[in-house]
Design an enzyme around this catalytic site. Structure first.
Site, PDB file in Angstrom:
ATOM      1  N   SER A 125    -122.091   4.830  61.247  1.00 52.97           N
ATOM      2  CA  SER A 125    -120.725   5.357  61.569  1.00 52.97           C
ATOM      3  C   SER A 125    -120.345   6.447  60.375  1.00 52.97           C
ATOM      4  CB  SER A 125    -119.684   4.276  61.387  1.00 52.97           C
ATOM      5  OG  SER A 125    -118.508   4.941  61.286  1.00 52.97           O
ATOM      6  N   TYR A 149    -115.754  -3.306  56.725  1.00 52.08           N
ATOM      7  CA  TYR A 149    -116.308  -2.926  58.069  1.00 52.08           C
ATOM      8  C   TYR A 149    -117.330  -1.695  57.404  1.00 52.08           C
ATOM      9  CZ  TYR A 149    -117.272   0.075  61.926  1.00 52.08           C
ATOM     10  OH  TYR A 149    -117.923   1.012  62.865  1.00 52.08           O
ATOM     11  N   LYS A 153    -121.969  -1.217  57.329  1.00 48.40           N
ATOM     12  CA  LYS A 153    -122.651  -0.165  57.643  1.00 48.40           C
ATOM     13  C   LYS A 153    -123.450   0.383  56.628  1.00 48.40           C
ATOM     14  CE  LYS A 153    -120.920  -0.311  62.015  1.00 48.40           C
ATOM     15  NZ  LYS A 153    -121.701  -0.710  63.108  1.00 48.40           N
TER      16      LYS A 153
HETATM   17  P1  NAD Z   1    -117.366  -3.104  71.250  1.00 46.78           P
HETATM   18  O1  NAD Z   1    -116.673  -3.882  70.269  1.00 46.78           O
HETATM   19  O2  NAD Z   1    -116.991  -2.692  72.447  1.00 46.78           O
HETATM   20  O3  NAD Z   1    -119.204  -3.363  71.295  1.00 46.78           O
HETATM   21  C1  NAD Z   1    -119.469  -4.330  70.489  1.00 46.78           C
HETATM   22  C2  NAD Z   1    -120.264  -5.399  71.243  1.00 46.78           C
HETATM   23  O4  NAD Z   1    -120.796  -6.290  70.337  1.00 46.78           O
HETATM   24  C3  NAD Z   1    -119.267  -6.256  72.011  1.00 46.78           C
HETATM   25  O5  NAD Z   1    -119.647  -6.383  73.372  1.00 46.78           O
HETATM   26  C4  NAD Z   1    -119.408  -7.658  71.240  1.00 46.78           C
HETATM   27  O6  NAD Z   1    -118.695  -8.582  72.144  1.00 46.78           O
HETATM   28  C5  NAD Z   1    -120.630  -7.713  70.662  1.00 46.78           C
HETATM   29  N1  NAD Z   1    -120.721  -8.505  69.564  1.00 46.78           N
HETATM   30  C6  NAD Z   1    -119.984  -8.458  68.575  1.00 46.78           C
HETATM   31  N2  NAD Z   1    -120.700  -9.386  67.669  1.00 46.78           N
HETATM   32  C7  NAD Z   1    -121.663  -9.912  68.483  1.00 46.78           C
HETATM   33  C8  NAD Z   1    -122.606 -11.011  67.904  1.00 46.78           C
HETATM   34  N3  NAD Z   1    -122.535 -11.721  66.632  1.00 46.78           N
HETATM   35  N4  NAD Z   1    -123.549 -11.311  68.859  1.00 46.78           N
HETATM   36  C9  NAD Z   1    -123.467 -10.920  70.060  1.00 46.78           C
HETATM   37  N5  NAD Z   1    -122.692  -9.799  70.100  1.00 46.78           N
HETATM   38  C10 NAD Z   1    -121.858  -9.348  69.599  1.00 46.78           C
HETATM   39  O7  NAD Z   1    -117.539  -1.939  69.979  1.00 46.78           O
HETATM   40  P2  NAD Z   1    -118.367  -0.161  70.287  1.00 46.78           P
HETATM   41  O8  NAD Z   1    -117.201   0.830  70.123  1.00 46.78           O
HETATM   42  O9  NAD Z   1    -118.941  -0.343  71.607  1.00 46.78           O
HETATM   43  O10 NAD Z   1    -119.139  -0.183  69.101  1.00 46.78           O
HETATM   44  C11 NAD Z   1    -120.475  -0.420  69.149  1.00 46.78           C
HETATM   45  C12 NAD Z   1    -121.085  -0.391  67.778  1.00 46.78           C
HETATM   46  O11 NAD Z   1    -120.744   1.134  67.137  1.00 46.78           O
HETATM   47  C13 NAD Z   1    -120.689  -1.070  66.722  1.00 46.78           C
HETATM   48  O12 NAD Z   1    -121.678  -1.524  65.632  1.00 46.78           O
HETATM   49  C14 NAD Z   1    -119.705  -0.208  65.867  1.00 46.78           C
HETATM   50  O13 NAD Z   1    -119.402  -0.597  64.859  1.00 46.78           O
HETATM   51  C15 NAD Z   1    -120.209   1.162  65.837  1.00 46.78           C
HETATM   52  N6  NAD Z   1    -119.303   2.324  66.063  1.00 46.78           N
HETATM   53  C16 NAD Z   1    -118.345   2.413  66.902  1.00 46.78           C
HETATM   54  C17 NAD Z   1    -117.518   3.237  66.455  1.00 46.78           C
HETATM   55  C18 NAD Z   1    -116.102   3.657  67.492  1.00 46.78           C
HETATM   56  O14 NAD Z   1    -115.143   4.186  66.928  1.00 46.78           O
HETATM   57  N7  NAD Z   1    -116.144   2.877  68.682  1.00 46.78           N
HETATM   58  C19 NAD Z   1    -117.414   4.343  65.785  1.00 46.78           C
HETATM   59  C20 NAD Z   1    -118.877   4.180  64.803  1.00 46.78           C
HETATM   60  C21 NAD Z   1    -119.544   3.183  65.012  1.00 46.78           C
HETATM   61  N1  UFG Z   2    -104.051   8.009  64.455  1.00 53.36           N
HETATM   62  C1  UFG Z   2    -102.666   8.298  64.678  1.00 53.36           C
HETATM   63  N2  UFG Z   2    -102.018   7.068  65.620  1.00 53.36           N
HETATM   64  C2  UFG Z   2    -102.770   5.963  66.060  1.00 53.36           C
HETATM   65  C3  UFG Z   2    -104.061   5.899  65.820  1.00 53.36           C
HETATM   66  C4  UFG Z   2    -104.681   6.914  65.153  1.00 53.36           C
HETATM   67  O1  UFG Z   2    -102.115   9.034  64.310  1.00 53.36           O
HETATM   68  O2  UFG Z   2    -102.050   5.216  66.440  1.00 53.36           O
HETATM   69  C5  UFG Z   2    -104.635   8.930  63.844  1.00 53.36           C
HETATM   70  C6  UFG Z   2    -105.406   8.514  62.564  1.00 53.36           C
HETATM   71  O3  UFG Z   2    -104.534   8.483  61.598  1.00 53.36           O
HETATM   72  C7  UFG Z   2    -106.634   9.369  62.461  1.00 53.36           C
HETATM   73  C8  UFG Z   2    -107.116   9.917  63.862  1.00 53.36           C
HETATM   74  O4  UFG Z   2    -105.806   9.474  64.678  1.00 53.36           O
HETATM   75  O5  UFG Z   2    -106.077  10.809  62.001  1.00 53.36           O
HETATM   76  C9  UFG Z   2    -108.185   9.114  64.352  1.00 53.36           C
HETATM   77  O6  UFG Z   2    -108.032   7.668  64.056  1.00 53.36           O
HETATM   78  P1  UFG Z   2    -108.822   6.361  65.029  1.00 53.36           P
HETATM   79  O7  UFG Z   2    -108.234   4.988  64.418  1.00 53.36           O
HETATM   80  O8  UFG Z   2    -108.967   6.697  66.241  1.00 53.36           O
HETATM   81  O9  UFG Z   2    -110.273   6.782  64.496  1.00 53.36           O
HETATM   82  P2  UFG Z   2    -110.748   6.610  62.805  1.00 53.36           P
HETATM   83  O10 UFG Z   2    -111.191   8.191  62.614  1.00 53.36           O
HETATM   84  O11 UFG Z   2    -109.646   6.307  61.862  1.00 53.36           O
HETATM   85  O12 UFG Z   2    -111.719   5.568  62.660  1.00 53.36           O
HETATM   86  C10 UFG Z   2    -112.961   5.641  63.795  1.00 53.36           C
HETATM   87  C11 UFG Z   2    -113.486   4.065  63.992  1.00 53.36           C
HETATM   88  C12 UFG Z   2    -114.167   3.574  62.551  1.00 53.36           C
HETATM   89  C13 UFG Z   2    -115.198   4.499  62.559  1.00 53.36           C
HETATM   90  C14 UFG Z   2    -114.788   5.977  62.065  1.00 53.36           C
HETATM   91  C15 UFG Z   2    -115.787   6.945  61.849  1.00 53.36           C
HETATM   92  O13 UFG Z   2    -112.190   3.249  64.202  1.00 53.36           O
HETATM   93  O14 UFG Z   2    -114.570   2.347  62.890  1.00 53.36           O
HETATM   94  O15 UFG Z   2    -114.028   6.245  63.312  1.00 53.36           O
HETATM   95  O16 UFG Z   2    -116.544   6.827  62.711  1.00 53.36           O
HETATM   96  F1  UFG Z   2    -115.631   4.140  61.179  1.00 53.36           F
END
Ligand code: NAD
Ligand code: UFG
Length: 336
Positions: A125, A149, A153
């Site tokens: 991330s 969290y 990573k």
């Molecule tokens: P998500 O929660 O939709 O998907 C994660 C999946 O992992 C889920 O289906 C959950 O059921 C499964 N899971 C969790 N723990 C488990 C375990 N112990 N065994 C088996 N399955 C398990 O999340 P996502 O948004 O698809 O994110 C996927 C990956 O990308 C994550 O590692 C997350 O940290 C990373 N990531 C997400 C974002 C974002 O903004 N969505 C940003 C940066 C990184």
């Molecule tokens: N924000 C609002 N109102 C809301 C939610 C968010 O104003 O209800 C703003 C936040 O302050 C930020 C932007 O919208 O400026 C994006 O916020 P998000 O929560 O959507 O995303 P973040 O950038 O804070 O975090 C996301 C994921 C993290 C990841 C990070 C970098 O949630 O897991 O991106 O990849 F680590």
């Protein structure tokens, strides 16, 4: 051809990536404990691609369950999405986050070593750039975190670096995602968070369909063009395609490689709200509130390494990201 084990393949990014792998001709196996997703998403991936998926309802920390998959299937590589991902919750429940994300990765690496499986793509991330690096973020900047969290990573990247150093034949690509949004064009799969969304896009989507009353904009006094937070939003289908390129890269390149997946372009909260208003065709109520603890002003990628190493770049626009998100919300107002 060996198969790809996709952990967390029922989730938001994993499901879209399974579609791209299947459509590129790679067979996938999904392991998911459904702690943050539904099995319906697997059915929908099959509906989109018209291809079957072997689904294992299992926890990645369960060593015997993971070994059973490797015994039953010929696994060539692991694409590892599974993990807990809510920043705020990780502050409340640090042990659960370290236990799930770190131990889960340990089990996968251990079983991969046992079976001689040497290719790994990890969901990292942009959060690993911490609070102190200037934008745009470049892969060789120092990494750090501000919450459990984020530390999972940073730590998993370190574990992968060490694991690659110990086995010169192992290859791991850590994809540092910026802010994935949008949904598959079919509207069949998309982001379906449990409870009230923490992230901006699913929150806006629920206001747009009338499930939530109004958006809170967390601060308008940041040093950004309009004072609201700036992020690098990337279409989840673009992101998913990056995994196909990363796996093909890992096939040819040994060692540990961290790579940003972003557009290289920042968008503010207010710009995003207005773009979504155009997509859904009506005004979205919002109010300015105080900053959210731990948020930074601005985060966006230097996306040049992905272009150079993977020949990958994002193609979708802010308009299509909002349109595809809205299409998914309209078709699935109550989730999957
Ligand atoms: P998500 O929660 O939709 O998907 C994660 C999946 O992992 C889920 O289906 C959950 O059921 C499964 N899971 C969790 N723990 C488990 C375990 N112990 N065994 C088996 N399955 C398990 O999340 P996502 O948004 O698809 O994110 C996927 C990956 O990308 C994550 O590692 C997350 O940290 C990373 N990531 C997400 C974002 C974002 O903004 N969505 C940003 C940066 C990184
Ligand atoms: N924000 C609002 N109102 C809301 C939610 C968010 O104003 O209800 C703003 C936040 O302050 C930020 C932007 O919208 O400026 C994006 O916020 P998000 O929560 O959507 O995303 P973040 O950038 O804070 O975090 C996301 C994921 C993290 C990841 C990070 C970098 O949630 O897991 O991106 O990849 F680590």
């Amino acid at each position: 051809m060996g198969k790809i084990l996709v952990t967390g393949g029922a989730g938001f990014i994993g499901s879209h990536t399974c579609v791209e792998f299947l459509e590129s001709g790679y067979p996938v196996i999904v392991l998911d404990n459904l702690s943050n997703s539904k099995q319906e998403s697997i059915r929908r991936i099959e509906e989109i691609t018209k291809k079957p998926i072997d689904f294992y309802l299992a926890d990645m920390r369960d060593e015997n369950a993971v070994r059973k998959i490797f015994t039953e299937q010929e696994i060539d590589s692991v694409v590892h999405f599974a993990g807990l991902k809510a920043v705020g919750e990780s502050v409340e429940k640090p042990l659960e986050y370290y236990e799930n994300n770190i131990n889960g990765t340990f089990v996968l690496l251990k079983i991969m070593r046992e079976f001689g499986c040497k290719k790994f793509v990890f969901s990292s991330s942009a959060t690993v750039y911490g609070m102190n690096n200037p934008v745009p973020y470049v892969e060789d900047m120092p990494t750090s975190a501000t919450n459990p969290y984020g530390y999972t990573k940073v730590m998993i990247e370190q574990i992968l670096r060490d694991f690659c150093a110990a086995d010169p034949d192992f290859r791991a690509v850590a994809l540092r995602y910026f802010n994935p949004i949008g949904a598959h064009k079919s509207g069949l799969i998309g982001e379906d968070p449990n409870g009230i969304p923490n992230n901006l896009l699913p929150y806006i989507g629920q206001v747009a369909v009338g499930k939530l009353e109004k958006i809170s904009v967390f601060g308008d006094d940041y040093p950004t063009p309009d004072g609201t937070g700036v992020r690098d939003y990337i279409h989840v289908v673009d992101l998913a395609k990056g995994h196909v390129c990363a796996l093909e890269y890992a096939d040819q390149h040994k060692g540990f490689t961290p790579i940003n997946l972003g557009t290289g372009h920042g968008v503010s909260v207010l710009e995003m709200i207005h773009a979504y208003e155009k997509a859904c065709g009506h005004a979205l109520p919002y109010q300015i509130t105080s900053r959210r603890a731990g948020d930074i002003a601005s985060s966006y990628a230097d996306a040049s390494l992905a272009k150079q190493l993977l020949n990958w770049e994002a193609h979708e626009t802010l308009e299509t990201m909002c349109a595809d998100s809205w299409n998914f919300m309209q078709k699935n107002p109550n989730g999957l």
